[in-house]
Enzyme design. Sequence first.
Site, PDB file in Angstrom:
ATOM      1  N   ASN A 131      -5.633  12.297   1.059  1.00  0.00           N
ATOM      2  CA  ASN A 131      -4.698  11.442   1.807  1.00  0.00           C
ATOM      3  C   ASN A 131      -5.525  10.594   2.772  1.00  0.00           C
ATOM      4  OD1 ASN A 131      -1.984  10.574   2.393  1.00  0.00           O
ATOM      5  ND2 ASN A 131      -2.161  11.621   4.354  1.00  0.00           N
ATOM      6  N   LYS A 132      -4.850   9.736   3.478  1.00  0.00           N
ATOM      7  CA  LYS A 132      -5.515   8.791   4.383  1.00  0.00           C
ATOM      8  C   LYS A 132      -6.546   9.466   5.277  1.00  0.00           C
ATOM      9  CE  LYS A 132      -5.210   5.321   4.409  1.00  0.00           C
ATOM     10  NZ  LYS A 132      -6.213   4.539   3.627  1.00  0.00           N
TER      11      LYS A 132
ATOM     12  N   ALA B  93       0.780   5.177  -2.116  1.00  0.00           N
ATOM     13  CA  ALA B  93       0.611   5.508  -3.543  1.00  0.00           C
ATOM     14  C   ALA B  93       1.800   5.104  -4.432  1.00  0.00           C
ATOM     15  CB  ALA B  93       0.299   6.993  -3.677  1.00  0.00           C
TER      16      ALA B  93
ATOM     17  N   ARG C  23       0.864  -1.179   0.000  1.00  0.00           N
ATOM     18  CA  ARG C  23       0.000   0.000   0.000  1.00  0.00           C
ATOM     19  C   ARG C  23       0.901   1.229   0.000  1.00  0.00           C
ATOM     20  NH1 ARG C  23       2.348   1.708   3.749  1.00  0.00           N
ATOM     21  NH2 ARG C  23       0.888   3.403   3.701  1.00  0.00           N
TER      22      ARG C  23
ATOM     23  N   ASP D 181      -2.173  11.070  -1.759  1.00  0.00           N
ATOM     24  CA  ASP D 181      -2.546  10.113  -2.809  1.00  0.00           C
ATOM     25  C   ASP D 181      -2.922  10.796  -4.108  1.00  0.00           C
ATOM     26  OD1 ASP D 181      -3.079   8.745  -0.074  1.00  0.00           O
ATOM     27  OD2 ASP D 181      -2.775   7.160  -1.551  1.00  0.00           O
TER      28      ASP D 181
ATOM     29  N   ARG E 297      -7.170  -0.047  -7.016  1.00  0.00           N
ATOM     30  CA  ARG E 297      -7.470   0.962  -5.982  1.00  0.00           C
ATOM     31  C   ARG E 297      -7.624   2.320  -6.678  1.00  0.00           C
ATOM     32  NH1 ARG E 297      -4.288   1.107  -0.558  1.00  0.00           N
ATOM     33  NH2 ARG E 297      -6.224   2.095   0.116  1.00  0.00           N
TER      34      ARG E 297
ATOM     35  N   GLN F 179      -1.975   1.970   9.906  1.00  0.00           N
ATOM     36  CA  GLN F 179      -0.673   2.125   9.229  1.00  0.00           C
ATOM     37  C   GLN F 179       0.321   2.889  10.110  1.00  0.00           C
ATOM     38  OE1 GLN F 179      -3.633   2.735   7.804  1.00  0.00           O
ATOM     39  NE2 GLN F 179      -3.625   2.390   5.600  1.00  0.00           N
TER      40      GLN F 179
HETATM   41  O1  MRU Z   1      -4.481   3.042   2.121  1.00  0.00           O
HETATM   42  P1  MRU Z   1      -3.013   3.298   2.032  1.00  0.00           P
HETATM   43  O2  MRU Z   1      -2.235   2.710   3.167  1.00  0.00           O
HETATM   44  O3  MRU Z   1      -2.458   2.914   0.675  1.00  0.00           O
HETATM   45  O4  MRU Z   1      -2.889   4.880   2.149  1.00  0.00           O
HETATM   46  C1  MRU Z   1      -1.608   5.451   2.088  1.00  0.00           C
HETATM   47  C2  MRU Z   1      -1.590   6.907   2.274  1.00  0.00           C
HETATM   48  O5  MRU Z   1      -2.616   7.551   2.434  1.00  0.00           O
HETATM   49  C3  MRU Z   1      -0.257   7.596   2.193  1.00  0.00           C
HETATM   50  O6  MRU Z   1      -0.229   8.725   3.003  1.00  0.00           O
HETATM   51  C4  MRU Z   1      -0.002   8.023   0.742  1.00  0.00           C
HETATM   52  O7  MRU Z   1      -0.237   6.978  -0.158  1.00  0.00           O
HETATM   53  C5  MRU Z   1       1.397   8.520   0.543  1.00  0.00           C
HETATM   54  S1  MRU Z   1       2.625   7.252   0.694  1.00  0.00           S
HETATM   55  C6  MRU Z   1       4.101   7.992   0.271  1.00  0.00           C
END
Ligand code: MRU
Length: 357
Positions: free
Chosen positions: A248-249, A51, A49, A238, A89, A197
């Site tokens: 973002n998350k 991006a 996971r 993302d 995704r 995470q």
């Molecule tokens: O659902 P995820 O774990 O893929 O989400 C990840 C994030 O939101 C990160 O902050 C983002 O992808 C940047 S990673 C350099």
Amino acid sequence: MPQPEFLPIQWKSTFLSLLDQRVLPGKKEFLQIQTMEETIVAIREMAVRGAPAIAITGIFGITLGAKKKSGNSNPVDVDFLIKQVFESRPTAVNLSFALKEAKKRVEGVSHWETIAKLWESYALEMMVQDLKANQTLGKNGADLFPKDQNEFHIITHCNTGALATAGHGTALGVIRSLRDQGKKVVVYADETRPFLQGSRLTAFEMMEEGIECYIITDGMSGWLMNHRKIDAVLVGCDRVATNGDTANKIGTYNLAIVAYEHKVPFYVCATKDSFDLKLKTGDEIPIEMRKESEVTQFDFLKNEEGNFLFPEGKTSPIGARALNPSFDITKAKFIKNFITELGCFVPEEISFRLKNV
Ligand code: MRU
């Protein structure tokens, strides 16, 4: 940085070896991904996971798909492979950019063997480029912090480190770069419900590197900003729209508002592949909705023995409903700067900085 044997994405010519992030930190277990279909499952179920890591894995996935078709004399249809991986995704834009580039690189090529080779080298090239971009971004970000200060307290959200990229990381890359400049960094890692995470992956990475790190639950950042001097919030992203609205998350938006209220600078760290100039505002960014069970129970997480962390799995009444948007949009006005490999800039500068890259 993880040692070579723990690099999360390792290409082994006939298969892809992926560090299974679902069982971290309890286990360091690698999945041997042999097919494109297995790659899609690994992305969708979040064995890999983040991006940039998703984009690199996706290109190895289509490489495996093309390899399987080698020797097949039916007309080549790359769109069929690309479409399947594209749908794994939806929110992070890196995968979609990478797939577009992958398509461009094989235009007019009519043999699957050649396509597989071209995609394999593209994926390997992406790994090198991403690491380089993260290192530059990390240094650019570190340069924003006052030179005459030796200790920084930073809040971060989700995982944006070596596990989410080809190495070094974006927001965690800035933290690594500050540490490499001899600064003491104290990290407060948002737990990042529901997939954890922050507590599972960011805390793991920081501990491996000996960087002081405290896990906080997602609702604690307001208290923290009231009670300790926080120098900055650093997050990854993302997808960024042209006006600076940033996906973002889930939980990032709340954190940004609290930071704004407390006048703590809120920085979004991203490589150029996260900026989607086709979109005017964040309203156009698709938000992935994930399973309710990730919120209502913890049985997607297993302990070291491979048993579920919660025997019954449930942390809520049987039949309770939940919402699980996996990302949110932070409005541009809460973002002080974007930290990228191209330099650091305010949201209003996005189109100018990104238009020719
Ligand atoms: O659902 P995820 O774990 O893929 O989400 C990840 C994030 O939101 C990160 O902050 C983002 O992808 C940047 S990673 C350099």
